[in-house]
Design an enzyme around this catalytic site. Sequence first.
Site, PDB file in Angstrom:
ATOM      1  N   ILE A  27     -17.081  -0.902  26.044  1.00 34.90           N
ATOM      2  CA  ILE A  27     -16.503  -2.102  25.446  1.00 34.90           C
ATOM      3  C   ILE A  27     -15.418  -2.693  26.336  1.00 34.90           C
ATOM      4  O   ILE A  27     -15.316  -3.914  26.471  1.00 34.90           O
ATOM      5  CB  ILE A  27     -15.935  -1.771  24.043  1.00 34.90           C
ATOM      6  CG1 ILE A  27     -17.066  -1.339  23.096  1.00 34.90           C
ATOM      7  CG2 ILE A  27     -15.209  -2.981  23.463  1.00 34.90           C
ATOM      8  CD1 ILE A  27     -16.582  -0.860  21.745  1.00 34.90           C
ATOM      9  N   ASP A  67      -4.002   6.809  34.861  1.00 34.95           N
ATOM     10  CA  ASP A  67      -4.270   7.871  33.902  1.00 34.95           C
ATOM     11  C   ASP A  67      -3.470   7.527  32.653  1.00 34.95           C
ATOM     12  O   ASP A  67      -2.248   7.655  32.629  1.00 34.95           O
ATOM     13  CB  ASP A  67      -3.833   9.224  34.468  1.00 34.95           C
ATOM     14  CG  ASP A  67      -4.030  10.363  33.470  1.00 34.95           C
ATOM     15  OD1 ASP A  67      -4.455  10.100  32.319  1.00 34.95           O
ATOM     16  OD2 ASP A  67      -3.741  11.522  33.837  1.00 34.95           O
ATOM     17  N   TYR A 123      -9.883  11.680  14.413  1.00 34.00           N
ATOM     18  CA  TYR A 123     -10.415  10.349  14.699  1.00 34.00           C
ATOM     19  C   TYR A 123      -9.964   9.335  13.650  1.00 34.00           C
ATOM     20  O   TYR A 123      -9.431   8.275  13.975  1.00 34.00           O
ATOM     21  CB  TYR A 123     -11.943  10.398  14.749  1.00 34.00           C
ATOM     22  CG  TYR A 123     -12.594   9.051  14.992  1.00 34.00           C
ATOM     23  CD1 TYR A 123     -12.749   8.567  16.285  1.00 34.00           C
ATOM     24  CD2 TYR A 123     -13.048   8.266  13.933  1.00 34.00           C
ATOM     25  CE1 TYR A 123     -13.341   7.327  16.514  1.00 34.00           C
ATOM     26  CE2 TYR A 123     -13.630   7.033  14.150  1.00 34.00           C
ATOM     27  CZ  TYR A 123     -13.781   6.564  15.445  1.00 34.00           C
ATOM     28  OH  TYR A 123     -14.351   5.339  15.664  1.00 34.00           O
ATOM     29  N   LYS A 173      -7.409   6.079  14.130  1.00 34.54           N
ATOM     30  CA  LYS A 173      -7.872   4.700  13.980  1.00 34.54           C
ATOM     31  C   LYS A 173      -7.057   3.957  12.926  1.00 34.54           C
ATOM     32  O   LYS A 173      -6.723   2.782  13.104  1.00 34.54           O
ATOM     33  CB  LYS A 173      -9.362   4.664  13.635  1.00 34.54           C
ATOM     34  CG  LYS A 173     -10.267   5.107  14.776  1.00 34.54           C
ATOM     35  CD  LYS A 173     -10.030   4.287  16.037  1.00 34.54           C
ATOM     36  CE  LYS A 173     -10.949   4.702  17.174  1.00 34.54           C
ATOM     37  NZ  LYS A 173     -10.644   3.995  18.434  1.00 34.54           N
ATOM     38  N   THR A 211     -23.114   1.276  23.948  1.00 34.78           N
ATOM     39  CA  THR A 211     -22.419   1.632  25.183  1.00 34.78           C
ATOM     40  C   THR A 211     -23.276   2.576  26.020  1.00 34.78           C
ATOM     41  O   THR A 211     -24.247   3.167  25.528  1.00 34.78           O
ATOM     42  CB  THR A 211     -21.074   2.316  24.880  1.00 34.78           C
ATOM     43  OG1 THR A 211     -21.329   3.574  24.240  1.00 34.78           O
ATOM     44  CG2 THR A 211     -20.203   1.461  23.978  1.00 34.78           C
TER      45      THR A 211
END
Length: 315
Positions: free
Chosen positions: A17, A72, A171, A175, A206
């Site tokens: 993305i 990084d 996760y 988010k 992707t």
Amino acid sequence: MALAGRIAVVTGASRGIGKGIALQLGEAGATVYVTGRKPESSDNTSKGLSGLQETAKEITERGGKGIAVYVDHGDMEAVRELFEQIDRENNGQLDILVNNAYQAVTAIMESSGIPFYEQDPYFWDTVNNVGLRNHYFCSVYGAKLMVKQRSGLIVNISSAGGLKYFFNVAYGVGKQALDRLAADTAVELKKDNITVVSIWPGPVKTELVKSYQEGNARNDITSEMFSRGESTEYAGKAVVALAKDSKRLNKTGKILITEDLGSEYGFKDIDGSTPGNLRSVSWIIEFFGWKKTASLIPSWVKLPGWVMWAGTSRL
């Protein structure tokens, strides 16, 4: 070339993305700083152009100016140096910041089905150091530049995983925190004419998703949804549309779904298709396996946003 003269930075733009967004910004004429980790010497890409350099090259070929910077995003000192470089090279100008860098896709796939208490607690850092902490740092440094010019657009690439349990604990928490980062920074930046939003793409085709599907030969509902999902550039079209909108401040602090923006601004995916919408009733019903029922419901019938939030049963 509606964004000619604009300065943008897209983090994590070697592929996926991030790359798609960077390419669309370049196609609109912007100068785009793209970031990603420097490839290891054993990486095949080191024999020629790296993925990040390829992205920068294609941005320039499309009419913008691509600048590759190896960063990084787990190293906050490197993040600070990135924004110092942008400040130095552009007399303090920064118009668009897209917080997209993420390093946990493979780890999430491999940890599927494993309860959080059976994982090393440092799994949290794998998911949220680059995917959340870094975005906060980038927002701080980016906002410092935008406040001076009293304009700007900050976009957090998030997902519906912040709405209800999805994949794993780290996760979902990350988010939802990212969405809250957009909402709360928007409160403090609105007076300076800076718009901050979260964007939720739908399932995106992707490179990593395609590779994972091929390697696992899965044919379940989720895999099918991804195979018919958005291209990596559809979110880029959404970011460009927002950057061009003189009234975008009306959207600050909000969560925006890519297909809603496509409907509002009148753009389609790069193949001419209209991807499914996360609020579409037919899309939701089909996701749960009821294809015949879904086919009877027009795609424009969508759930209001408050209904989606109500379904989380948090109050």
